[in-house]
Design a protein around this motif. Structure first.
Motif, PDB file in Angstrom:
ATOM      1  N   ARG A 144     -17.928 -56.707  22.011  1.00 27.85           N
ATOM      2  CA  ARG A 144     -17.435 -55.724  21.007  1.00 27.85           C
ATOM      3  C   ARG A 144     -17.365 -54.341  21.612  1.00 27.85           C
ATOM      4  N   GLN A 147     -14.437 -54.028  24.256  1.00 31.60           N
ATOM      5  CA  GLN A 147     -13.116 -54.120  23.635  1.00 31.60           C
ATOM      6  C   GLN A 147     -12.810 -52.851  22.828  1.00 31.60           C
ATOM      7  N   THR A 148     -13.827 -52.295  22.157  1.00 33.19           N
ATOM      8  CA  THR A 148     -13.636 -51.028  21.453  1.00 33.19           C
ATOM      9  C   THR A 148     -13.300 -49.913  22.447  1.00 33.19           C
ATOM     10  N   ALA A 151      -9.723 -50.251  23.398  1.00 31.73           N
ATOM     11  CA  ALA A 151      -8.805 -49.766  22.367  1.00 31.73           C
ATOM     12  C   ALA A 151      -8.787 -48.241  22.315  1.00 31.73           C
ATOM     13  N   GLU A 152      -9.928 -47.605  22.621  1.00 36.13           N
ATOM     14  CA  GLU A 152     -10.019 -46.142  22.585  1.00 36.13           C
ATOM     15  C   GLU A 152      -9.671 -45.502  23.932  1.00 36.13           C
ATOM     16  N   TYR A 158     -15.680 -48.574  29.185  1.00 34.82           N
ATOM     17  CA  TYR A 158     -15.090 -49.915  29.362  1.00 34.82           C
ATOM     18  C   TYR A 158     -15.616 -50.582  30.622  1.00 34.82           C
ATOM     19  N   TYR A 370      -9.953 -52.622   9.073  1.00 33.06           N
ATOM     20  CA  TYR A 370      -9.643 -51.903  10.316  1.00 33.06           C
ATOM     21  C   TYR A 370      -8.502 -50.925  10.087  1.00 33.06           C
ATOM     22  N   ASP A 376     -14.375 -50.410  13.653  1.00 33.43           N
ATOM     23  CA  ASP A 376     -13.679 -50.216  14.921  1.00 33.43           C
ATOM     24  C   ASP A 376     -12.957 -51.504  15.332  1.00 33.43           C
ATOM     25  N   PHE A 377     -12.147 -51.393  16.385  1.00 34.77           N
ATOM     26  CA  PHE A 377     -11.326 -52.515  16.825  1.00 34.77           C
ATOM     27  C   PHE A 377     -12.178 -53.696  17.287  1.00 34.77           C
ATOM     28  N   GLY A 378     -13.283 -53.410  18.005  1.00 32.46           N
ATOM     29  CA  GLY A 378     -14.132 -54.488  18.511  1.00 32.46           C
ATOM     30  C   GLY A 378     -14.771 -55.313  17.415  1.00 32.46           C
ATOM     31  N   ALA A 379     -14.889 -54.718  16.217  1.00 32.12           N
ATOM     32  CA  ALA A 379     -15.496 -55.461  15.108  1.00 32.12           C
ATOM     33  C   ALA A 379     -14.656 -56.665  14.708  1.00 32.12           C
TER      34      ALA A 379
END
Length: 647
Positions: A144, A147-148, A151-152, A158, A370, A376-379
């Motif tokens: 998670r 990946q978040t 996305a950020e 990362y 989302y 967040d995206f990872g969720a």
């Protein structure tokens, strides 16, 4: 004997405990099944407590070395460990998971010490299983995070978490490999013990003979080989699946609830409906799997029967009939398997669609949150992962029903076999009394078939003094061989009293001698000859029956051959007489044991028997046998008999 229910119910659980428990805990004490289950829970608790302590030590140790990095990666984990340990109730509970199991194990040490290897391997396996489940939780969080960060477009975070992700796999690889090895090794040890346990009881008190002649247990060989192997391996697989599912259910339910309560409630309802439908559709698979195991064993036995009787079939030119019966058994295999795969197809229609929705449901429920900026995206990926883990835990019956139905069928076959070994096969209410004395005598002995369907002889009475012998003669079907079975204790249906020497002092010589698997030396010394007998001693015994050239012909005493094929029936009968000489048994029972010999060899054989035996009993049709015996017992039709001197 209880009949299989072919259902997934409490009775199957009881059968499983009966078979599984003795390897880990003896069943010869009251409440042993409850104690066994309690011990299983305690060893899980102990491994959990040990794993918590190890995790805490590793986490805080790494934090001391790299506090900044560990704060970013496992700050939440360290806070959780600190809060659990600082809370008195949580601390007491954690300590109890270690202290209570150890205390119980000490109290039961007398029963558990002989089984220390089983519990050590089981504890190690459970520890590794808990570690694998813990790694899955860690992977869900690390995945998670990176990946978040992706996305950020946060490159530093990362790459940091991607490195941690790789590190988890580096640590996890040996854990998973060792976990699988320990599972297979424990299954091997369990199979070794359970096979010897069944074999000991199978050969004890001639249970193998009773099962073969008076029981509805089919293919005991397959139950000892294939069913026990499957039972031990599958039992461990299901134990670990259940344990892993419980851990995943606890761990990932919390993760899923924190992301979406709606998704959690949807999942629970989805799993309950799926389980009910699966049981309704797949119930018949249990019976079909039970029948498939039997059909496969029958087919294999048919082929073995052809191999064992190849020469007789060739003489009779019976290939067409033998091929027909083997093919018919194979048709039964195919017919039942066709039904099995048909019902499996019906179940697959549901389970396949059921599992496809695992991808759709979490995405459909979480995506709106989302888009609204609530998570967040990872969720999203973590929710999908947690959803699949929790659903898998709740859907164990859906996902494993095909394997579970085969497992239940195997349990029922082993339970049937176990019951047959525990409960002696009934031989009728009336039984012949057996008394051990150094002589042969019958006192008003009446013999019936084991099922009491027919009476063979009635009130037979005779006695042999030392040095005397008797030949039993009469037309076929009057009970000559049955009388030998009664004297040997194989048949007990009837009445009267049989006096005989201890069976260990008697050597039985049938018309077609039993050729054991092994070398020529093994053949000669079977069943209880002196294993230190020299080659010269073996050659002398063979010379007494005109087989002195046999070792040169077959390649020596230590060559393993298919002796039924290598030796003619006459040679097998003479080899059996040499076996009598080497075993030095003072008593002998011969059932047409010289029928394939010429008169000269027959005379020579009986000269040796008269020299070494205190008493012997023969069954035969040849008039030439009379001269080698003291008495004749002639059995006639209608249960009549006559005992008279031979000369």
């Amino acid at each position: 004997m209880s009949q299989p229910s072919h259902r997934f119910d409490a009775r199957v659980w009881g059968q499983f405990i009966t078979i599984a428990q003795p390897y880990f805990f003896p069943r010869d004490r009251r409440g042993s099944s409850g104690i066994f289950i309690l011990l299983l829970f305690l060893v899980i608790a102990l491994m959990f407590g040990c794993l918590f302590a190890l995790t805490a030590a590793v986490t805080f140790g790494l934090n001391a070395l790299a506090p900044e990095l560990m704060g970013q990666i496992a700050g939440g984990l360290m806070d959780l460990i600190r809060s659990l340990w600082s809370d008195p109730f949580s601390r007491s509970l954690i300590l109890a998971t270690v202290i209570v199991p150890l205390g119980v194990f000490v109290l039961l040490r007398r029963d558990l010490l002989p089984r220390w290897q089983a519990w050590t391997l089981l504890g190690l396996l459970l520890m590794l299983s808990l570690s694998v489940s813990g790694l899955n939780v860690i992977i869900s969080f690390v995945g998670r995070f990176f990946q978040t960060a992706l996305a950020e477009k946060n490159a530093d975070t990362y790459w940091r978490f991607l490195g941690v992700y790789a590190g988890v796999f580096v640590v996890g690889t040996p854990i998973v490999v060792i976990y699988r090895y320990v599972r297979e090794y424990l299954g091997l040890c369990w199979r070794d013990w359970l096979t010897r346990h069944f074999l000991d009881r199978y050969f004890q008190n001639r249970s193998y003979y009773a099962i073969e002649n008076a029981s509805d247990i089919d293919n005991p060989d397959q139950r000892i080989t294939e069913d026990i192997r499957s039972f031990t391996q599958t039992s461990l697989q299901f134990l670990l699946i259940i344990l892993s599912d419980i851990i995943d259910l606890v761990a990932f339910s919390g993760i899923l609830w924190s992301i979406s309560q709606t998704l959690t409630l949807t999942l629970i309802g989805y799993a309950v409906v799926g389980t009910v439908v699966t049981i309704l559709i797949g119930q018949r698979l249990i019976r079909l799997n039970f029948n498939q195991l039997r059909r496969e064993a029958d087919f294999r036995y048919g082929l073995v029967h052809v191999r064992d009787n190849a020469e007789s079939i060739a003489f009779y030119r019976g290939e067409a009939q033998e091929s027909l019966q083997v093919r018919q058994r194979f048709i039964e295999v195919l017919r039942n398997f066709n039904l099995l795969i048909g019902w499996q197809r019906n179940l697959d229609f549901f389970t396949t669609a059921y599992n496809y929705f695992v991808i759709i449901v979490p995405a459909a429920v979480v995506a709106p949150r989302y888009f609204a900026g609530e998570i967040d995206f990872g969720a999203i990926s973590q929710a999908s992962f947690a959803f699949s883990q929790v659903l898998g835990s709740l859907s164990i019956i859906v996902n494993q029903f095909a394997n579970l139905s085969g497992f239940i069928a195997g349990i029922e076959r082993l339970a049937e076999f176990n019951d047959a070994l525990v409960t002696p096969v009934s031989l009728g209410e009336s039984q012949i009394e057996l008394v051990e004395q150094p002589r042969f005598a019958l006192e008003k002995v009446t013999i019936a078939t084991p099922n009491l369907a027919r009476q063979l002889v009635q009130d037979v009475t005779f006695a042999l003094d030392s040095g005397e012998s008797v030949v039993i003669m009469g037309p076929s079907g009057v009970g000559k061989s049955s009388m030998l079975r009664a004297i040997a204790g194989l048949w007990q249906s009837g009445s009267g009293r049989i006096i005989r020497p201890p069976i260990s002092d008697v050597l039985f010589l049938p018309q077609r001698p039993y050729m054991v698997l092994g070398t020529l030396r093994t053949q000669l010394l079977y069943p209880g000859g002196d294993r230190d007998t020299s080659d010269d001693g073996l050659l002398y015994a063979l010379a007494q029956v005109n087989l002195e050239h046999l070792p040169d012909r077959v390649g020596g005493f230590d060559v393993e051959l298919a002796w039924d094929d290598v030796l003619s029936l006459g040679e097998q009968q003479r080899l059996a007489i040499a076996r009598l000489l080497l075993n030095k048994r003072p008593y002998a029972i011969l059932d047409e044991a010289t029928s394939a010999l010429d008169l000269d060899n027959e005379q020579r054989v009986y000269a040796h028997i008269q020299r070494i035996a205190h008493n012997y009993i023969s069954v035969g049709h040849r008039e030439s046998l009379i001269q080698y015996h003291t008495y004749i017992l002639e059995l006639k039709s209608n249960q009549a008999w006559e005992f008279r001197p031979a000369h």
